[in-house]
Structure formats: structure tokens, C-alpha cells
Design a protein around this motif. Structure first.
Motif, PDB file in Angstrom:
ATOM      1  N   GLY A  45       0.823  -1.208   0.000  1.00 44.06           N
ATOM      2  CA  GLY A  45       0.000   0.000   0.000  1.00 44.06           C
ATOM      3  C   GLY A  45       0.860   1.263   0.000  1.00 44.06           C
ATOM      4  O   GLY A  45       0.620   2.201  -0.766  1.00 44.06           O
ATOM      5  N   LEU A  46       1.899   1.233   0.843  1.00 45.10           N
ATOM      6  CA  LEU A  46       2.807   2.382   0.899  1.00 45.10           C
ATOM      7  C   LEU A  46       3.502   2.586  -0.441  1.00 45.10           C
ATOM      8  O   LEU A  46       3.635   3.719  -0.918  1.00 45.10           O
ATOM      9  N   LEU A  58       1.185   4.186  -2.823  1.00 43.88           N
ATOM     10  CA  LEU A  58       1.029   5.609  -2.518  1.00 43.88           C
ATOM     11  C   LEU A  58       2.218   6.406  -3.064  1.00 43.88           C
ATOM     12  O   LEU A  58       2.067   7.456  -3.697  1.00 43.88           O
ATOM     13  N   PHE A  84       2.160   6.589  -6.731  1.00 41.33           N
ATOM     14  CA  PHE A  84       1.171   7.566  -7.191  1.00 41.33           C
ATOM     15  C   PHE A  84       1.778   8.965  -7.192  1.00 41.33           C
ATOM     16  O   PHE A  84       1.700   9.686  -8.191  1.00 41.33           O
ATOM     17  N   ALA A  85       2.415   9.325  -6.074  1.00 43.97           N
ATOM     18  CA  ALA A  85       3.012  10.660  -5.984  1.00 43.97           C
ATOM     19  C   ALA A  85       4.139  10.817  -6.999  1.00 43.97           C
ATOM     20  O   ALA A  85       4.305  11.864  -7.618  1.00 43.97           O
ATOM     21  N   VAL A 118       0.649   2.315 -10.933  1.00 46.94           N
ATOM     22  CA  VAL A 118       0.572   2.189  -9.475  1.00 46.94           C
ATOM     23  C   VAL A 118       0.281   0.738  -9.091  1.00 46.94           C
ATOM     24  O   VAL A 118       0.907   0.183  -8.179  1.00 46.94           O
TER      25      VAL A 118
END
Lengths: 459, 305
Positions: free
Chosen positions: A25-26, A29, A32-33, A63
Motif C-alpha cells: 500500500g505504501l 502511494l 502515485f506521488a 501504481v
């Protein structure tokens, strides 16, 4: 195993799963950024201006891929690597030594009959692609890798401008063949001599430099030679390059459809495959020659001096070895083989331009040497097959078009994957694929040792 | 004389961009002894991020004030580029720390190839040009009908560079992070023993290096108004030259070196030929490394057995 520890093990595995999911999940994230500005948005060229377009689907796909890769890494790859590391021993198992003994004759035999396999598999017409794009292309890089291996792998001098000598060889052949009408077999040694002359010329000023500095200066020299080739239009025709370079002939018999061509003389049906096969065996011979010369040189005093220089320059100097001569011979030998390869390249293509001699080429050759395991010739050959063959095979993946749509072009991703693999292999095996050292001098028995045990000095 | 003055102004402008990139090289080399080959491409990526941010602000949100837009673009580019470089360090360089000396360099070369090709694939190979963001210029003097001008965008570049250099100087010399950085530069093991978080310090070094590269990227985009995926390599090598010329590891050296390289390049183009302007920079690199390897402000490298 007692019940308690079993439960503990099961629990730790379950904890691992939640941790892996959290990590994934991290990673998602972060991805994504990271990819939001350049994948999420696209500054599309419309006429003269730019139009901003969003691509949320591509961003989501990237992602997801990153998250899946992270999940795979924590659940599968990491435990596997851990087990591998725990099992690793200093002495190679017997099956591996036996494999190593039979691998080289088998590999040489395979490359000799490779064109026949290609013809049998793909027919006369279809095999040209396999012999030319895969066989010849890979062998050029194998040969360049062997040549650079002398400089980087044996002498420990990091050269980022190796492609300059390749360019010198190619332009020597092209210009001399077009201006004076000399043949391939006269120009091949001449190109090697000219390239090694340049090797000494460029090697001389950088003798005092070491490590990264040497790498950057050789890079600068390589770029200077390329810029001169680009701008000296009277001699080299600049970006347009040199066209219709004479092709090599079979003892004076050209490979064409004329009455005095190769096919007519030998009473065969004309096919362009003849020339391709001829070129394939020339470059195979050149690559084997390079390998053989390197193996022999390692046993000569100069070869031992190179390896001593790589391991520790100060110790080397203290023992009375002339480091100036040692470094210059390494540069000259390496450059000579690049010159051979360059003149072969010009003869094969029939067209050369500065585009073929950019820094990316130097980086490719260097990465082949380092990824293969510095100093190991088998490693260099395998790395060349993986890196060059791998990027060539991207051209063949037409079936991906059916999955991703007709405008999907796998060749666009070649260099992207190439760079990615360089980083990946370095992180996975920093010593290269074949990370062993075989000493050329030994007391009682020859033992292959892991390169991790060798500490290199700054040379 | 007037041509010389004009070239002086242009050279300092170009040189401040090189100087900002050069700081990234010199800091990373100082702290982990590695030539961060991908730094030029990080600079190029930052220019693309700035381009995207600029397009979003002007064509979607319709921000009228150009200075406000520029400020937002600068901050966005710095943030995202820092993140990029932080990830690069974590993924490609940290696992190789303590490995043999060529490994990080090869990894960095791979990363450089990856970044430029990633941008090529993601944004397309064609030149991206933006309309001039900042207009206006001052005529400083006119002699023999040749005006010496200083444009507003050059002033902006000088101003932003100066402000950021002061801020950066403050961070390195006056904060605990800067102290930790200098400690790691001298002796990583000792610094770790004294309670400095070495990993975090190195990460922060990459973040700062990237933020300064992002400033350079935004300024580059504003100055030239055009960028492509391959624009990282040559400025990268020139900035590295600047770092070497100033003495690698020395921060004021990087800035002075950058301005010198900018001046050499513009003067060479003005008085000799533009075709060979890259040769000038590369020759300076070779000559400096051969005859003055410690650079102008660097410490001489002592050879230890």
C-alpha cells in the motif's frame, strides 16, 4: 517441532502478510506521488503548442504494477534471497565445476552451428533476421565487451569513452576504403593500429587519474571525438554520415547477383543470406580471437601486471612494475579490439553516422562488462546475450500489440527496460553475474574464489 | 567591449543554472564519494515537472499573475523532484553502499538511462516549448548602436539563485542537519557512533541536491522555453565539470565553478564557434582533472596505503 513453535511460525507468517500488504500500500502511494506529474499528465504536442491531457488509466496501471511488484518482493523474492544467502558457501559445488569445464566448448560449438539452426528453424529467408539481428549484433557487443574487459576487467581502469575507439575504427575503414579503395582485410589491421594509436594518445594524459575521475575524463574524450566527427563535415560528412561504404568480399568475389558474384561463381542460387553468413563467421572469428588473445595475455607478465594494477596500484608500484607502460598497453590493447570491431561494423552496415557512437553505446559496453562480472569472459558473453539479445527481442514481441492495442510499440520501451535492468542487476548482484576470480598463478591447486573476497584498491 | 559585457551577463545567467546543478554533484560526492551520474537527468525530470505544473496553472486554473505562477511552479517542482531523488537513492544507491566501488556508478548510469527514456516514453520524444513566461528587459547602455541588455528573466534567475544559495548556505552551516552532513563527510563511522543518523543524513543530502536541481530545471525552462528528454546529459556533464573545477566537495567551489563554466561557454560561442562549444566545456573538464585535480577550492587528495 513442538506445537508452540509451530503456532509461532504460523503467526509470524500471518504477520508477514499484513506487513506485506501494508508495504504494498505504501509503495502504491509512493508510486502515485512519483508518477503523478509525468504519467498522470501529458503535455501533448499539438501543432506548435502544447495541450495538457490527463491519463488516469495509465497512472492507475503503473501504481498497480508497483504495488504488485512490492507484494511479490516481500512475499516471494525476499525469503528466497534470504535462503540463498544462508546456503551460499565459499567453495563451488562439484556439479558447477563440471558444468564450467564443459560449458565453454559447448558454447563455442553452439555459436558455430547457430546459423544452421537458424536456417533449419526459420528457412532461408527468415533466418537472415536471426543471424543478423541476433547473431552478428550480439557478437559485435561480445567482442567490444571482451576488448573493454581488458581495460576495465583486467587492468581496473574505468573507461567511459570506449566507443571513441570503436568510432575511430569505423571511420578509418569507411574513409580509407572509399578514398583509396583498400580492401577489408588490409584495413582491418590498419583500423586496429589507428585505434590503438588513439588509445595511447588519449591514455597518456590520464595516467595519473584514478577511479571515478578517470571515468569522467574518458567520457569527456569520447564526447570530444564524437563532437569533432559531427562538426568536421568536410571529412566525415557530419550528421549525414558516410554512405555506400564498400562491403567485404570473399577473396575478391563480391556478394551480389552479378555474373561474377559469389552465388554465380559457386553455382548457387543468389540470396542475401550468403553475405550475412560470411559476416557472421568473420565477427565470430574476431570475437574468438579477442577472447583467446586475452586468455593468453593473462599468463604473460603484462597480463599479470594488469591484474596486479587492478588489485592495488601502490603495491604494484612498490614491486617495481612500470605502471605507465602497464596502463598504456591496456589502453592500446583495448582500443585495438574496438578498432577491429569498428571496421567490421562499418563494413557490415555500409553506412555510419555519429549517431552510432554516442555515450549510450559506451555505457552499454561498460554495463555488459560489469554485469557479466569484471574479468570473466563467460560472464561478458552471457551479459551481452542478455542485454543485447533482450533488447533485440523486444522488436519481435508483436503479440503484445493484441493485448495493449495496435498503437503499442514495444521498441519504445527497449532502453527504458535496459536502464532498469542495469539498476536491478547491480542491486541484486553488484559483482556481476559470474562473480568469481580464477587466479592465473597458484601454489598447489587452482581454486576459484568469490570476488567478494577480493578487495580492490583504488586504481 | 559591449559584446563582452553582454556575454558576461549571459554567461553569469547560464553559470548560475550550472552552479545549482553542480552543488548536487559536489554534495553527493562529498558525502558518499560517488559521482551521481543520474543527477543531470534528475535536473531534466524537474524541468518536465515544472512544465506540467506551469501548464496546469496557466491553461486550467488560469492564474494571471506570472510571478505567483512561477513561485508555485518552483515549489511544486522542488517537492516532486526531491521525492524522485529520495526514491532513487533508496532504490538504486543505498543497497550498494559498502559494495565495490564501480557498483554505484554503474547503477547511476543505469538510472540515468532509465530516467531519460522514461520521460521519452511518458511525454514523447518531441521538443516541448512554452511561451515566454517573463517579458521585458532593461537597456543598460548603448554604444556604437549595440545595446547591452539585461532581461527581467535574467534578473529573476540571478535573484532566485542568490536567495536559494543563501538559504542553502544557512542549512549547511547553521543547522543540525548541516552539521550532521559535514560530520558524515569527514567520517561516516565516527558520525554514526556519535549518534548521527547516517542513512537519514544521506537521504536528506539527495533531497537537497534534487531541490536545487529543480530550481535549476525551472530556471532552464524559463530561460530557454524548450525542453526535451535528452536535455539532461550535456548540462549534467557541464555541471559536473563545474563541480570539479571548483574542487569537488567544496560548496562555494561549485558555484564559482558553475559561473566560470557558464562564462567559458558563452565567451567561446561568442568569439570562436558555437559548433565546438561543448568541446570547450569537456576540454576544461579534462584539463582540470589532469593538471589541477583538487580544483580551485578543494583539498588535495592524499594517497594513503
Amino acid at each position: 517441532m513442538s506445537k508452540k513453535s509451530e503456532i509461532a511460525a504460523a503467526q509470524s507468517e500471518r504477520v508477514d502478510l499484513t506487513r506485506a500488504l501494508r508495504d504494498a500500500g505504501l509503495a502504491a502511494l509512493l508510486a502515485f506521488a512519483l508518477f503523478l506529474p509525468l504519467i498522470g499528465f501529458w503535455a501533448r504536442n499539438v501543432g506548435e503548442g502544447l495541450l495538457l491531457v490527463t491519463r488516469w488509466d495509465a497512472l492507475a496501471l503503473v501504481v498497480l504494477i508497483v504495488a504488485a511488484a512490492r507484494l511479490f518482493y516481500t512475499l516471494v523474492a525476499q525469503p528466497w534471497l534470504k535462503r540463498q544467502r544462508a546456503r551460499r558457501t565459499e567453495i563451488a559445488p562439484p556439479w558447477r565445476t563440471a558444468l564450467a569445464k564443459w560449458f565453454i566448448p559447448f558454447a563455442i560449438g553452439f555459436v558455430v552451428v547457430y546459423p544452421l539452426i537458424a536456417i533449419a528453424g526459420a528457412g532461408m529467408r527468415g533466418s537472415i533476421k536471426w543471424v543478423d539481428n541476433f547473431g552478428i549484433q550480439i557478437l559485435i557487443y561480445v567482442m567490444l565487451g571482451f576488448g573493454l574487459n581488458i581495460v576495465v576487467g583486467l587492468a581496473g581502469l574505468l573507461d567511459l569513452g570506449y566507443v571513441a575507439f570503436y568510432a575511430v575504427g569505423a571511420y578509418s575503414y569507411a574513409l580509407l576504403a572509399k578514398t583509396f579503395g583498400l580492401t577489408f582485410w588490409i584495413l582491418l589491421p590498419l583500423a586496429g593500429v589507428l585505434a590503438s594509436f588513439w588509445g595511447v594518445l588519449l591514455g597518456f594524459p590520464v595516467l595519473r587519474l584514478r577511479g571515478d575521475y578517470l571515468a569522467i575524463v574518458t567520457l569527456a574524450f569520447g564526447e570530444i571525438i564524437r563532437i569533432v566527427i559531427v562538426n568536421w563535415v568536410d571529412l566525415t560528412n557530419g550528421y549525414a554520415g558516410i554512405t555506400s561504404i564498400p562491403r567485404p568480399t570473399f577473396f575478391g568475389i563480391p556478394f551480389n547477383a552479378d555474373d561474377n558474384g559469389f552465388a554465380a561463381v559457386f553455382g548457387l542460387e543468389f540470396t542475401p543470406l550468403h553475405r550475412t553468413l560470411f559476416l557472421y563467421y568473420i565477427i565470430l572469428g574476431l570475437a574468438l580471437l579477442t577472447a583467446w588473445v586475452t586468455v593468453r595475455l593473462r599468463r604473460l607478465p603484462v597480463g599479470r601486471a594488469w591484474e596486479a594494477l587492478r588489485e592495488d596500484e601502490i603495491a604494484c608500484r612498490s614491486l617495481g612494475i612500470n605502471t605507465t607502460n602497464t596502463k598504456l598497453t591496456a589502453f592500446a590493447m583495448g582500443a585495438m579490439f574496438a578498432g577491429f570491431a569498428g571496421s567490421f561494423f562499418a563494413a557490415r552496415q555500409g553506412f555510419i553516422s555519429p549517431e552510432s557512437f554516442t555515450f549510450i553505446e559506451s555505457a552499454t559496453i561498460l554495463s555488459i562488462v560489469v554485469l557479466g562480472g569484471m574479468g570473466s569472459q563467460v560472464g561478458v558473453a552471457i551479459a551481452a546475450i542478455v542485454m543485447i539479445g533482450g533488447t533485440e527481442i523486444m522488436r519481435e514481441l508483436d503479440f503484445l500489440k493484441e493485448i495493449f492495442g495496435a498503437d503499442f510499440d514495444p521498441t519504445k520501451y527497449r532502453m527504458l527496460l535496459f536502464g532498469f535492468c542495469m539498476v536491478l542487476i547491480m542491486v541484486w548482484r553488484p559483482r556481476g553475474l559470474i562473480a568469481t576470480r580464477r587466479p592465473s598463478v597458484f601454489l598447489k591447486e587452482r581454486k576459484t574464489i568469490s570476488a567478494d573476497l577480493v578487495k580492490e584498491g583504488h586504481g | 567591449m559591449e559584446v563582452f559585457l553582454q556575454q558576461l551577463i549571459n554567461g553569469i545567467t547560464l553559470g548560475s543554472i550550472y552552479g545549482l546543478i553542480a552543488i548536487g554533484y559536489t554534495m553527493v560526492f562529498g558525502i558518499i564519494g560517488m559521482v551521481n551520474f543520474a543527477h543531470g537527468d534528475v535536473f531534466m525530470v524537474s524541468a518536465f515537472i515544472a512544465l506540467i505544473a506551469f501548464l496546469i496553472l496557466t491553461s486550467w486554473l488560469g492564474i494571471g499573475s506570472i510571478m505567483l505562477a512561477l513561485l508555485i511552479v518552483l515549489i511544486v517542482a522542488m517537492l516532486f523532484t526531491s521525492l524522485v531523488n529520495w526514491v532513487i537513492e533508496r532504490v538504486a544507491y543505498r543497497p550498494l553502499r559498502g559494495s565495490f566501488r564501480l557498483a554505484p556508478l554503474i547503477s547511476a548510469i543505469g538510472m540515468s538511462i532509465f530516467l531519460s527514456n522514461f520521460v521519452q516514453v511518458a511525454q514523447g520524444p518531441r521538443n516541448k516549448s512554452v511561451p515566454p513566461m517573463v517579458h521585458g528587459e532593461f537597456v543598460l547602455m548603448t554604444r556604437n548602436g549595440y545595446p547591452v541588455t539585461l532581461s527581467v528573466k535574467q534578473l529573476v534567475i540571478w535573484g532566485v539563485t542568490a536567495v536559494l544559495l543563501v538559504a542553502f548556505w544557512y542549512v549547511v552551516t547553521r543547522t543540525s542537519l548541516g552539521r550532521a552532513q559535514r560530520a558524515c563527510e569527514q567520517d561516516q563511522k565516527m558520525a554514526a557512533l556519535l549518534g548521527v543518523d547516517v542513512d537519514r543524513t544521506i537521504s536528506m543530502t539527495f533531497v537537497i541536491a534534487a531541490a536545487l536541481a529543480a530550481v535549476a530545471g525551472t530556471m532552464y525552462l524559463m530561460h530557454y522555453g524548450v525542453i526535451t528528454f535528452s536535455d539532461g546529459f550535456v548540462p549534467g556533464v557541464k555541471a559536473f565539470t563545474a563541480a570539479v573545477l571548483g574542487g569537488i566537495g567544496s560548496l562555494p567551489g561549485a558555484v564559482v565553478g558553475g559561473i566560470l563554466i557558464g562564462l567559458i561557454e558563452t565567451m567561446w560561442s561568442a568569439y570562436f564557434s558555437t559548433d565546438y562549444k561543448d568541446v570547450a566545456a569537456f576540454s576544461v573538464l579534462a584539463i582540470t582533472l589532469i593538471f589541477l585535480p583538487q580544483g580551485l577550492f578543494g583539498r588535495p587528495d592524499v594517497e594513503k596505503v
